[in-house]
Every structure is written in structure tokens, then in C-alpha cells.
Scaffold this active site. Structure first.
Site, PDB file in Angstrom:
ATOM      1  N   CYS A 118     -68.405  67.713   9.479  1.00 44.93           N
ATOM      2  CA  CYS A 118     -69.470  66.921   8.844  1.00 44.93           C
ATOM      3  C   CYS A 118     -70.789  67.632   9.170  1.00 44.93           C
ATOM      4  CB  CYS A 118     -69.427  65.460   9.277  1.00 44.93           C
ATOM      5  SG  CYS A 118     -69.756  65.156  11.035  1.00 44.93           S
ATOM      6  N   HIS A 156     -53.055  70.605  33.968  1.00 47.36           N
ATOM      7  CA  HIS A 156     -53.838  70.047  32.858  1.00 47.36           C
ATOM      8  C   HIS A 156     -53.060  68.951  32.121  1.00 47.36           C
ATOM      9  CE1 HIS A 156     -56.801  73.016  33.709  1.00 47.36           C
ATOM     10  NE2 HIS A 156     -55.887  73.962  33.647  1.00 47.36           N
ATOM     11  N   THR A 197     -73.031  67.254  11.689  1.00 48.19           N
ATOM     12  CA  THR A 197     -73.125  67.637  13.103  1.00 48.19           C
ATOM     13  C   THR A 197     -71.767  67.886  13.748  1.00 48.19           C
ATOM     14  OG1 THR A 197     -72.957  65.322  13.725  1.00 48.19           O
ATOM     15  CG2 THR A 197     -75.202  66.218  13.456  1.00 48.19           C
ATOM     16  N   ASP A 208     -66.961  66.192   4.875  1.00 54.49           N
ATOM     17  CA  ASP A 208     -67.784  65.351   4.008  1.00 54.49           C
ATOM     18  C   ASP A 208     -68.630  66.258   3.113  1.00 54.49           C
ATOM     19  OD1 ASP A 208     -69.991  66.147   5.517  1.00 54.49           O
ATOM     20  OD2 ASP A 208     -70.464  64.159   6.305  1.00 54.49           O
ATOM     21  N   HIS A 222     -57.032  73.664  28.091  1.00 55.53           N
ATOM     22  CA  HIS A 222     -57.070  72.650  29.144  1.00 55.53           C
ATOM     23  C   HIS A 222     -56.951  71.212  28.625  1.00 55.53           C
ATOM     24  CE1 HIS A 222     -59.122  75.266  32.492  1.00 55.53           C
ATOM     25  NE2 HIS A 222     -57.985  75.783  32.037  1.00 55.53           N
TER      26      HIS A 222
HETATM   27  C1  RB5 Z   1     -74.405  62.862   6.672  1.00 63.29           C
HETATM   28  O1  RB5 Z   1     -75.744  62.881   6.329  1.00 63.29           O
HETATM   29  C2  RB5 Z   1     -74.260  63.008   8.181  1.00 63.29           C
HETATM   30  O2  RB5 Z   1     -74.663  61.828   8.795  1.00 63.29           O
HETATM   31  C3  RB5 Z   1     -72.827  63.360   8.554  1.00 63.29           C
HETATM   32  O3  RB5 Z   1     -72.449  64.519   7.910  1.00 63.29           O
HETATM   33  C4  RB5 Z   1     -72.562  63.605  10.043  1.00 63.29           C
HETATM   34  O4  RB5 Z   1     -73.453  64.534  10.558  1.00 63.29           O
HETATM   35  C5  RB5 Z   1     -72.427  62.410  10.877  1.00 63.29           C
HETATM   36  O5  RB5 Z   1     -72.193  62.464  12.090  1.00 63.29           O
END
Ligand code: RB5
Length: 152
Positions: free
Chosen positions: A66, A134, A68, A9, A99
Site C-alpha cells: 500500500c 527462533h 506506506t 491498493d 528469525h
Molecule cells: C492510501 O491513501 C493510504 O492510506 C494507504 O495506501 C496506506 O498507506 C495505508 O496504510
């Protein structure tokens, strides 16, 4: 030559400028399915694109990024047959292949820097599934997917 489906993203646009050339320098063909714009987009779109490319055999493995790593991994995991994992360090990345036979690696552009991301990707891409006991456990995970799908 292995093909890697890459998705991201808007949070990972800067990071991909370093990571995609790095992957290519390591001998991978990269299918760029992510956004190249910094304007806000919706991460589920890209999680699905990467997972579908792997599922349909257009790529051997996928990498989805993304902010996180969480949102895009949740989306990728909704594609039947796909196991995606969030890894913020190389040890988990290695074992996600060894695994768990995960085929989509996710991480957070707001969590890891470029150098750590390279180590994470290296472990993920260079490790093969160990099979054996596994396989049975991975089959158990996929059986949960089948059983829960029947109730919908
Ligand atoms: C975008 O601001 C953020 O929410 C996205 O990149 C991600 O971290 C969502 O899980």
C-alpha cells in the site's frame, strides 16, 4: 516453482507493473490479487486476500503493498496464523524470514522505489526460516494470538 500471492491498493498500481514481471523473471508464479485500477480502494481488502491465500496454501508466501506498507500489514496480521512485516530495506526483509518466519512481506509504494523493492523482495523470497531457538520465540508470538483470542 514457488507461488507468491501479490496484493496492492491503488498506490502501488504503477510499481506492480515493474515488480510482478520481475518476480516472474525470477521464476516465481504470481497470483495477482491486487487492484489494477488507480481509483481509490481500501487496503484492508487486499491485506486479507494475500494473507488468506497464504493461510489456505494457495501461495507459499505473500507480498502486500500500500502507500506506506503499514495499513495492509495490519490487515494481513489480523488473519490468524499469519505473520506480516513491513520492510523498507533488505536487511530486515532477510531477518523477517530467518528469525521471525514471516510469510507476508509488506512495503510502501510511496516509500521505496522499484530497485530497492526488488532487493527487499529478493532477500525475503530467498531466505528460509532458521528454526532452532527462533521456533520457540515464534511459538510464543502465536501463543499470544491464541490467549488474546480466548478473551474476545
Ligand atoms: C492510501 O491513501 C493510504 O492510506 C494507504 O495506501 C496506506 O498507506 C495505508 O496504510
Amino acid at each position: 516453482m514457488k507461488t507468491i500471492a501479490w496484493g496492492n491498493d491503488h498506490t502501488a498500481v504503477e510499481l506492480k507493473k515493474e515488480l510482478i514481471p520481475y518476480l516472474e523473471s525470477r521464476g516465481y508464479r504470481v497470483l495477482n490479487l491486487g487492484t489494477d485500477e488507480t481509483s481509490s480502494v481500501d487496503y484492508p481488502v487486499y491485506g486479507e486476500k494475500v494473507a488468506m491465500a497464504v493461510k489456505e496454501g494457495k501461495a507459499d508466501l505473500g507480498i502486500a503493498v500500500c502507500g506506506t506498507g503499514l495499513g495492509i500489514s495490519l490487515a494481513a496480521n489480523k488473519v490468524k496464523g499469519i505473520r506480516a512485516c513491513v520492510c523498507s530495506e533488505p536487511y530486515t526483509a532477510k531477518y523477517s524470514r530467518l528469525h521471525n518466519d514471516c510469510r507476508v512481506l509488506c512495503f510502501g509504494a510511496r516509500v521505496v522505489g522499484a530497485e530497492l523493492a526488488k532487493m527487499i523482495m529478493d532477500e525475503f523470497l530467498e531466505t528460509e526460516f532458521e528454526g532452532g531457538r527462533h521456533s520457540r520465540r515464534v511459538d510464543m508470538i502465536m501463543e499470544i494470538e491464541r490467549r488474546s483470542g480466548e478473551e474476545e
